[in-house]
Motif scaffolding. Structure first.
Motif, mmCIF file in Angstrom:
data_model
loop_
_atom_site.group_PDB
_atom_site.id
_atom_site.type_symbol
_atom_site.label_atom_id
_atom_site.label_comp_id
_atom_site.label_asym_id
_atom_site.label_seq_id
_atom_site.Cartn_x
_atom_site.Cartn_y
_atom_site.Cartn_z
ATOM 1 N N LYS A 149 0.821 -1.211 0.000
ATOM 2 C CA LYS A 149 0.000 0.000 0.000
ATOM 3 C C LYS A 149 0.859 1.268 0.000
ATOM 4 N N SER A 150 1.969 1.248 0.718
ATOM 5 C CA SER A 150 2.798 2.448 0.846
ATOM 6 C C SER A 150 3.467 2.847 -0.461
ATOM 7 N N SER A 151 3.673 1.900 -1.360
ATOM 8 C CA SER A 151 4.348 2.199 -2.626
ATOM 9 C C SER A 151 3.444 2.034 -3.842
ATOM 10 N N ARG A 152 2.196 1.626 -3.629
ATOM 11 C CA ARG A 152 1.284 1.370 -4.750
ATOM 12 C C ARG A 152 1.021 2.631 -5.571
ATOM 13 N N GLY A 153 0.766 3.753 -4.898
ATOM 14 C CA GLY A 153 0.484 4.992 -5.612
ATOM 15 C C GLY A 153 1.666 5.450 -6.451
ATOM 16 N N PHE A 154 2.877 5.302 -5.910
ATOM 17 C CA PHE A 154 4.082 5.710 -6.636
ATOM 18 C C PHE A 154 4.289 4.823 -7.862
ATOM 19 N N ILE A 170 1.944 13.585 -1.013
ATOM 20 C CA ILE A 170 3.138 13.142 -1.745
ATOM 21 C C ILE A 170 3.173 13.785 -3.128
ATOM 22 N N TYR A 171 2.006 13.812 -3.796
ATOM 23 C CA TYR A 171 1.953 14.444 -5.119
ATOM 24 C C TYR A 171 2.282 15.932 -5.031
ATOM 25 N N GLU A 172 1.797 16.595 -3.989
ATOM 26 C CA GLU A 172 2.068 18.021 -3.814
ATOM 27 C C GLU A 172 3.558 18.265 -3.595
ATOM 28 N N GLU A 176 5.798 20.650 -5.980
ATOM 29 C CA GLU A 176 6.556 21.798 -5.474
ATOM 30 C C GLU A 176 8.036 21.690 -5.832
ATOM 31 N N ASN A 177 8.551 20.470 -5.927
ATOM 32 C CA ASN A 177 9.959 20.267 -6.290
ATOM 33 C C ASN A 177 10.189 20.300 -7.796
ATOM 34 N N GLY A 178 9.104 20.398 -8.557
ATOM 35 C CA GLY A 178 9.243 20.425 -10.004
ATOM 36 C C GLY A 178 9.540 19.079 -10.619
ATOM 37 N N HIS A 181 6.443 15.585 -13.112
ATOM 38 C CA HIS A 181 6.337 15.021 -14.462
ATOM 39 C C HIS A 181 6.681 13.543 -14.503
ATOM 40 N N VAL A 182 7.454 13.050 -13.517
ATOM 41 C CA VAL A 182 7.796 11.619 -13.498
ATOM 42 C C VAL A 182 6.590 10.773 -13.131
ATOM 43 N N LEU A 183 5.541 11.403 -12.567
ATOM 44 C CA LEU A 183 4.327 10.687 -12.183
ATOM 45 C C LEU A 183 3.297 10.674 -13.304
ATOM 46 N N ALA A 184 3.626 11.270 -14.429
ATOM 47 C CA ALA A 184 2.775 11.234 -15.620
ATOM 48 C C ALA A 184 3.599 10.640 -16.749
ATOM 49 N N VAL A 185 3.183 9.487 -17.242
ATOM 50 C CA VAL A 185 3.953 8.797 -18.274
ATOM 51 C C VAL A 185 4.125 9.725 -19.474
ATOM 52 N N SER A 186 5.366 9.937 -19.871
ATOM 53 C CA SER A 186 5.692 10.881 -20.935
ATOM 54 C C SER A 186 6.764 10.284 -21.832
#
Length: 362
Positions: A149-154, A170-172, A176-178, A181-186
């Motif tokens: 559960k702790s790593s599922r979202g990542f 975590i997303y925020e 904030e760190n810029g 984009h790594v959390l959106a497949v690109s």
């Protein structure tokens, strides 16, 4: 329980004035699990911090992920009043109309009841493709259910571009760190998957390898729900493979231009999508700014700095904030993602073959 759906209105019944019944081709369906808990009375009785509450929430998420996989690419029959989305009145404010148009959505409605079934008018090939995509989505959700559960979202965000399961705090922090984009497949993720395939398959050319590559790229695109950045990256990779096969010179800007034209032919309103705009701005930044900085900046931060400079005015205008540390934060984050993504993709492939995974369930 209210359900959130995303789909394309594919047709009306013949006598629509009498029945007021419409049909929606489902693309994605995922109810808000926390709202569902509250509607069933669990949210007030059990705290998320308690063991019983955490187990209930966990089980609910898993049940919903597996259950609603079957709804992908099916037809939803419902009765509702369709409304056109109102345009933004004030200049410079968020335009919900353009946002939905960029996703191919022109009408909205509220559903109370609905029926879901397969499209009887679909041909054999279309049915086969839909069944494969449904099976693939189900396998993805089953795989995520095995992840801790702790790593599922990542894992869901980095590998599949789905931030639904990621904790908002975590997303925020990533935003904030810029490094959000790594959390959106690109293009970064698609390039890593392509590099992994080339590494494993070798450099020798063959038709079988090209067919396998096309199959894998289309499968990964389906898993990520074909966001504009994914489509752009896959079209550019396809053009690169064609250029190599025909011994032609591959040009970054020309391939980006072809990708943009193809995407706009399918949906002209996609130009209003922030994903489309940022994806192509990043490519233009790499093409024009990288040569200027080359030789003056360390290669480790060269591309990150070029993209940062190119997107800085856009981010300031669109999001009213910029991160001054993102160019440095991206170096270790991209390095970690460059290792994590291929390993996670191999883990998912192993799960499909064996039904087991042990990498992220610790």
């Amino acid at each position: 329980m209210k359900d959130v759906m995303l789909g394309n209105l594919c047709r009306l019944v013949k006598d629509y004035k009498a029945s007021e019944q419409y049909y929606l081709e489902a693309l994605k369906k995922f109810p808000d699990c926390l709202d569902a808990m509250n509607n069933y009375g669990y949210g007030t009785a059990l705290s998320d911090e308690s063991d019983e509450g955490a187990m209930l929430q966990e089980q609910m998420i898993i049940d919903n992920m597996t259950k609603y996989s079957d709804y992908i690419n099916r037809v939803i029959s419902f009765k509702a009043v369709l409304n056109r989305v109102k345009r933004a009145d004030n200049p410079g404010t968020f335009d919900y109309y353009r946002y939905l148009k960029g996703k191919g959505i022109g009408l909205i409605c509220t559903l109370n009841t609905y029926d879901i079934y397969d499209d009887a008018e679909a041909g054999l090939i279309k049915k086969s493709v839909r069944n494969y995509e449904r099976w693939l989505t189900k396998a993805k959700n089953q795989y995520l259910c095995t992840v801790n559960k702790s790593s599922r979202g990542f894992v869901s965000g980095v590998v599949f571009g789905d931030k639904t399961l990621l904790d908002e705090d975590i997303y925020e922090m990533f935003r904030e760190n810029g490094t959000a984009h790594v959390l959106a497949v690109s293009g970064l993720h698609i390039g890593l998957v392509y590099s992994l395939f080339v590494k494993l398959a070798g450099k020798r050319k063959s038709k079988a390898k090209i067919i396998l590559l096309v199959f894998l790229m289309l499968s990964y695109g389906s898993l990520t729900l074909w966001t504009p950045s994914v489509m752009r990256a896959e079209i550019m990779i396809a053009l690169r493979v064609i250029a190599e096969e025909l011994d032609l010179r591959y040009d970054l800007l020309n391939s980006a231009g072809v990708a943009a034209i193809i995407l706009m032919l399918f949906n002209p309103y996609i130009v209003f999508s922030t994903s489309f705009q940022m994806s192509f701005l990043a490519i233009l930044s790499i093409a024009f700014i990288t040569p200027v900085l080359k030789g003056r900046i360390n290669d480790l931060i060269l591309v990150s700095l070029a993209v940062y400079i190119g997107l800085l005015p856009y981010q300031a205008y669109m999001f009213n904030s910029v991160s001054l540390t993102s160019v440095f934060a991206n170096v270790p984050v991209i390095a970690l993602v460059s290792v994590f993504t291929p390993v996670a993709v191999l883990s998912f492939t192993a799960f499909i073959i064996t039904g087991k995974t042990g990498l992220f369930n610790l």
